[in-house]
Design a protein around this motif. Structure first.
Motif, short mmCIF file in Angstrom:
data_model
loop_
_atom_site.label_atom_id
_atom_site.label_comp_id
_atom_site.label_asym_id
_atom_site.label_seq_id
_atom_site.Cartn_x
_atom_site.Cartn_y
_atom_site.Cartn_z
N THR A 41 0.83 -1.21 0.00
CA THR A 41 0.00 0.00 0.00
C THR A 41 0.86 1.26 0.00
OG1 THR A 41 -0.20 0.12 2.42
CG2 THR A 41 -1.83 -1.21 1.25
N ASP A 42 2.19 1.09 0.14
CA ASP A 42 3.16 2.19 0.11
C ASP A 42 3.77 2.21 -1.29
OD1 ASP A 42 5.44 3.79 0.24
OD2 ASP A 42 5.85 3.27 2.33
N PHE A 43 3.38 3.19 -2.11
CA PHE A 43 3.83 3.21 -3.50
C PHE A 43 5.35 3.37 -3.61
CE2 PHE A 43 4.18 5.52 -7.71
CZ PHE A 43 4.08 4.37 -8.47
N ALA A 44 5.91 4.26 -2.81
CA ALA A 44 7.36 4.49 -2.89
C ALA A 44 8.13 3.22 -2.54
CB ALA A 44 7.76 5.64 -1.96
N ALA A 45 7.68 2.53 -1.50
CA ALA A 45 8.34 1.28 -1.10
C ALA A 45 8.21 0.22 -2.19
CB ALA A 45 7.76 0.78 0.22
N THR A 46 7.03 0.17 -2.80
CA THR A 46 6.81 -0.80 -3.87
C THR A 46 7.68 -0.49 -5.07
OG1 THR A 46 4.50 -1.03 -3.13
CG2 THR A 46 5.04 -1.91 -5.30
N GLN A 47 7.83 0.79 -5.40
CA GLN A 47 8.72 1.21 -6.49
C GLN A 47 10.15 0.77 -6.23
OE1 GLN A 47 7.78 5.49 -6.41
NE2 GLN A 47 7.49 5.36 -8.64
N ARG A 48 10.64 1.05 -5.03
CA ARG A 48 12.03 0.72 -4.70
C ARG A 48 12.26 -0.79 -4.79
NH1 ARG A 48 11.13 4.60 -0.63
NH2 ARG A 48 10.74 2.95 0.91
N PHE A 49 11.33 -1.55 -4.23
CA PHE A 49 11.48 -3.00 -4.24
C PHE A 49 11.48 -3.54 -5.67
CE2 PHE A 49 10.28 -7.42 -3.72
CZ PHE A 49 10.95 -7.80 -2.56
N MET A 50 10.59 -3.04 -6.49
CA MET A 50 10.49 -3.51 -7.88
C MET A 50 11.77 -3.22 -8.64
SD MET A 50 7.82 -5.00 -9.57
CE MET A 50 6.30 -4.31 -8.90
N LYS A 51 12.36 -2.05 -8.45
CA LYS A 51 13.58 -1.68 -9.15
C LYS A 51 14.79 -2.47 -8.65
CE LYS A 51 12.00 2.95 -10.40
NZ LYS A 51 12.14 4.41 -10.19
N GLU A 52 14.78 -2.80 -7.35
CA GLU A 52 15.89 -3.58 -6.79
C GLU A 52 15.84 -5.04 -7.22
OE1 GLU A 52 15.53 -3.08 -2.59
OE2 GLU A 52 16.08 -0.96 -2.62
N VAL A 53 14.64 -5.62 -7.23
CA VAL A 53 14.49 -7.03 -7.54
C VAL A 53 14.61 -7.30 -9.04
CG1 VAL A 53 12.80 -8.93 -7.53
CG2 VAL A 53 13.14 -7.55 -5.48
N LYS A 54 14.12 -6.35 -9.86
CA LYS A 54 14.12 -6.48 -11.32
C LYS A 54 13.53 -7.82 -11.76
CE LYS A 54 18.11 -3.49 -12.29
NZ LYS A 54 18.39 -3.03 -10.91
#
Length: 312
Positions: A41-54
């Motif tokens: 539900t935290d968009f910024a956290a979801t963005q960071r995770f998605m970019k890190e995990v790729k």
């Protein structure tokens, strides 16, 4: 050769757990963070995770789910939480350049008075069922968002599966949160345990529902990953036939071995009279579920005896 990396949201839920424990899951490298690791539900956290995990592919199965009682009691939460989850996961995947996303929706997106079986083209063609309208609106939002993303950028294949109602291992059996079949399993088991002569059914029991064993949905999802190019952008996943509420109670009583009587309370809400999905696209794609009703109830009941009662 390295395995493709799959980000699975909702990996601690019923669908997610069934995907992870399916034999075909070994073909991929799954990353399935719990809510304590990633707040979707935290968009910024979801963005960071998605970019890190790729991830190579995202499977979005996370959601705030529950039966009629829970949906009626908490409509704001069912709408807002599920909208946030869908928006954040889909847009974060797009921003990270994830080329493939499989969104898991719900047959409650279909109009309450639509002619059955429910074809994929019927979405937004009529009034929704009021008892779970908030959840349905959120699922429609995520589904349309996937279609819009792919429309804007054809290189991003963001597709949606619409399962019929589900039950099985890792289900919720608490009366405050459960769907029909786990609720029936709990009620009938308690009746047998306490020697009760009758069990109450909401309504007249004639409403019809299509419930598929969740292990079968997991099979469809994983086979979909293997043949992603051939998947339609929007496709129902179901049995192709349904049963009455009375049928589900009777089958559960036979599996559990309870021989009492059923009493109907016609003052209680029952939802839609029928909700059967059209599976023509599924048949054309080349997949059908393998688990019979009694086999599925038996597996769900065994899980309830081993694990499900701990959650009550």
């Amino acid at each position: 050769m390295a395995k493709a990396r799959i980000l699975l949201t909702g990996g601690r839920g019923m669908v997610g757990r069934n995907i992870l424990e399916h034999p075909l899951a070994d073909q991929w490298d799954f990353i399935a963070p719990g809510s304590h690791e990633l707040d979707l539900t935290d968009f910024a956290a979801t963005q960071r995770f998605m970019k890190e995990v790729k991830p190579d592919v995202v499977i979005h199965s996370a959601g705030r789910v529950g039966g009629i009682q829970a949906n009626m009691a908490h409509p704001v939460d069912f709408l807002v939480t599920n909208v946030d989850l869908g928006r954040n996961v889909v847009l974060a995947a797009r921003e990270a350049g994830v080329s493939k996303l499989l969104n898991l929706a719900s047959s409650c997106m279909y109009p309450r008075n639509a002619v059955n079986p429910l074809h994929e083209d019927l979405i937004l063609k009529g009034e929704l069922e009021p008892t779970n309208e908030g959840y349905a609106l959120a699922k429609i939002f995520a589904t349309r968002l996937c279609q819009y993303v792919s429309r804007e950028n054809p290189n991003l294949q963001y597709k949606t599966l619409i399962p019929c109602n589900l039950y099985g291992r890792h289900d919720k059996f608490s009366p405050a949160h459960s769907h029909l079949i786990p609720a029936i399993i709990h009620k009938v088991h308690q009746a047998k345990l306490h020697g009760l002569a009758s069990v109450e059914i909401w309504g007249d029991g004639l409403a019809r529902r299509e419930f598929m064993y969740t292990g079968d949905l997991a099979d469809a999802v994983l086979r979909g990953l293997a043949r992603f190019e051939q998947l339609p952008d929007l496709m129902n996943i179901g049995l192709g036939h349904d049963f009455s509420i009375n049928d589900y109670y009777t089958a559960t009583a036979e599996v559990i071995g309870w021989e009492g009587n059923f009493m109907h309370d016609t003052t209680k809400p029952v939802g839609m009279k029928q909700k059967l999905v059209d599976i023509e696209r599924q048949r054309t794609w080349g997949w059908m579920p393998a688990t019979s009703l009694r086999e599925g109830i038996q597996k769900a009941y065994q899980y309830y005896l081993q694990e499900g009662t701990h959650e009550l």
